[in-house]
Design an enzyme around this catalytic site. Structure first.
Site, PDB file in Angstrom:
ATOM      1  N   ASP A  46       0.803  -1.208   0.000  1.00 42.83           N
ATOM      2  CA  ASP A  46       0.000   0.000   0.000  1.00 42.83           C
ATOM      3  C   ASP A  46       0.846   1.272   0.000  1.00 42.83           C
ATOM      4  O   ASP A  46       1.376   1.665   1.040  1.00 42.83           O
ATOM      5  CB  ASP A  46      -0.889  -0.054   1.252  1.00 42.83           C
ATOM      6  CG  ASP A  46      -1.793   1.136   1.369  1.00 42.83           C
ATOM      7  OD1 ASP A  46      -1.882   1.906   0.404  1.00 42.83           O
ATOM      8  OD2 ASP A  46      -2.409   1.296   2.429  1.00 42.83           O
TER       9      ASP A  46
ATOM     10  N   ASP B 248      -1.640   5.494  -5.469  1.00 50.13           N
ATOM     11  CA  ASP B 248      -2.037   4.653  -4.342  1.00 50.13           C
ATOM     12  C   ASP B 248      -2.304   3.211  -4.767  1.00 50.13           C
ATOM     13  O   ASP B 248      -3.364   2.895  -5.288  1.00 50.13           O
ATOM     14  CB  ASP B 248      -3.286   5.291  -3.725  1.00 50.13           C
ATOM     15  CG  ASP B 248      -3.738   4.606  -2.462  1.00 50.13           C
ATOM     16  OD1 ASP B 248      -3.211   3.517  -2.156  1.00 50.13           O
ATOM     17  OD2 ASP B 248      -4.621   5.154  -1.779  1.00 50.13           O
TER      18      ASP B 248
END
Ligand SMILES: *[C@@H]1O[C@H](CO)[C@@H](O)[C@H](O)[C@H]1NC(C)=O
Ligand SMILES: *[C@@H]1O[C@H](CO)[C@@H](O)[C@H](O)[C@H]1NC(C)=O
Length: 390
Positions: free
Chosen positions: A83, A270
């Site tokens: 992430d 992201d």
């Protein structure tokens, strides 16, 4: 922080459809084949010593990109979401109450059975948009791509909100800047650099949609892997080193003269978001113009007719005057017989600057290198023709 919430965002959407329309379970439970793949990974790692360390990433349900790491001595295996939108590592704790739903379906870390474990103990909690994790800090050796990273501080989760039981991954590995870390501790990349485990403080993602052997997605640590991209990189400076945040000029749809993000806006890259997100009023307008219907239970999320593929305009994200475009096939995903727009909206609180989130639909199209030394992100066209790990 966006990561998990947006993975769930899509997960919830897909789940809703599954319940209403097709009734097929969409969340795989880990099975023996995944364990087998770890063994395959280990063999490949051994035969690839000269290459930069690489982590094979699995794409589950086209929504969750995760990889295996181990923690402790002897190693305890975990599956984590990679992430770039958060900067902490968390893993369920063996001390978590058994009544906690996510605890039941995930692997647990037991510090007592690790000789390299060190007590830290500070209480911590992370709040995502639709979920939260609370626990305490511990320290241990975390091994990624065969590289043992000593003294990595991470969160042993003692409670996770129920929604997280739908994640296949046990936990989350944050690759944002340490300034974003809730625990305020160095990230795994920081520690790898500090311990001379990387040639450079750079990591790169190749993501694809398939989850079959030989077509894996890949995280390369310390550099890039030319097998996974075509042409040259275009570099864009990080405008604020917390998220991987860039300044975007505008978003253009087909030949239309008007734009979204008209005056320029922040955009964060992201890997933990399974959709591209923008301010709700802009993305709703965009999706309606594409002929989409808003999903009643999920504001900002749209379905689109699966026919008329060829008429779909390209969507361009423009940085430093350079255009990065996505075709209809890249921003629409077919889930059984339903086509979903991978561009979703979110409302931003008054007084905050709305930003865009370039999640995995963007990163599948553009191989992305995250350069922590030069504070920049490089995009090159992903090479989906050359998928084998070489
Ligand atoms: C953790 O590991 C220790 C040492 O191996 C073991 O005695 C203990 O039962 C484990 N704890 C749990 C909750 O499984
Ligand atoms: C935000 O601003 C809008 C328009 O100015 C207003 O209608 C709304 O009530 C505000 N919301 C909050 C939570 O203050």
């Amino acid at each position: 922080m966006n990561l998990v919430s947006t993975v769930l965002f899509l997960a919830i959407l897909v789940f809703t459809f599954a319940a209403d329309v097709v009734n097929i379970p969409l969340f795989a439970v880990q099975g023996p084949e995944e364990r087998f793949m770890v063994i395959v990974d280990k063999k490949k790692e051994l035969s690839a010593q000269k290459k930069p360390p690489q982590v094979k990433i699995r794409c589950l349900k086209n929504a969750e990109y995760n990889a295996y790491i181990t923690i402790g001595t002897p190693p305890q295996l975990f599956n984590v979401i990679l992430d770039t939108g958060s900067a902490d590592l968390w893993i369920p704790s063996v001390h978590c109450p058994k009544s906690n739903l996510p605890y039941q379906s995930h692997r647990k870390y037991n510090g007592t059975s690790s000789t390299s474990y060190k007590y830290v103990g500070e209480a911590i909690s992370i709040n995502y948009e639709f979920a939260s994790v609370t626990g305490y800090l511990s320290e241990d050796t975390v091994t990624i791509a065969g590289k043992p990273v000593r003294g990595q501080v991470f969160i042993e989760a003692m409670h996770q909100s129920d929604a997280l039981s739908q994640n296949v991954a046990d936990g989350v590995l944050g690759l944002g800047f340490s300034t974003l870390s809730v625990a305020k501790t160095p990230t795994i990349i920081d520690n790898m650099v500090e311990q001379n485990l990387l040639a450079a403080p750079v990591f790169s993602f190749y993501l694809n949609r398939k989850a079959t052997i030989g077509s894996e997605s890949m995280l390369t640590l310390g550099g890039t892997n030319p097998a996974f991209y075509k042409g040259d990189f275009t570099f864009i400076d990080v405008s604020r080193a917390k998220f991987w945040q860039l300044q975007m000029d505008r978003v253009k749809v087909g030949n239309r003269a008007d734009f979204y993000c008209k005056q320029g806006c922040p955009a964060i890259v992201d890997s933990g978001s399974s959709v591209i997100i923008g301010p709700m009023e802009e993305t709703n307008d965009l999706n309606k113009r594409l002929g989409g219907w808003e999903v009643p239970q999920i504001p900002g999320m749209f379905t689109i007719s699966c026919s008329g593929k060829t008429r779909r305009p390209k969507i361009e994200f423009i940085f430093n005057g350079k255009s990065f475009s996505l075709s209809g096939e890249e921003y629409i995903m077919k889930v059984h017989n339903i086509c979903v727009s991978l561009i979703a909206g979110r409302n931003y609180p008054n007084g905050t600057t709305p930003y865009w989130v370039l999640g995995t639909p963007f990163m599948r199209t553009y191989y992305t290198q995250f350069d922590q030394n030069n504070l920049r992100v490089g995009f090159a066209k992903a090479n989906h023709e050359n998928r084998m790990f070489k």
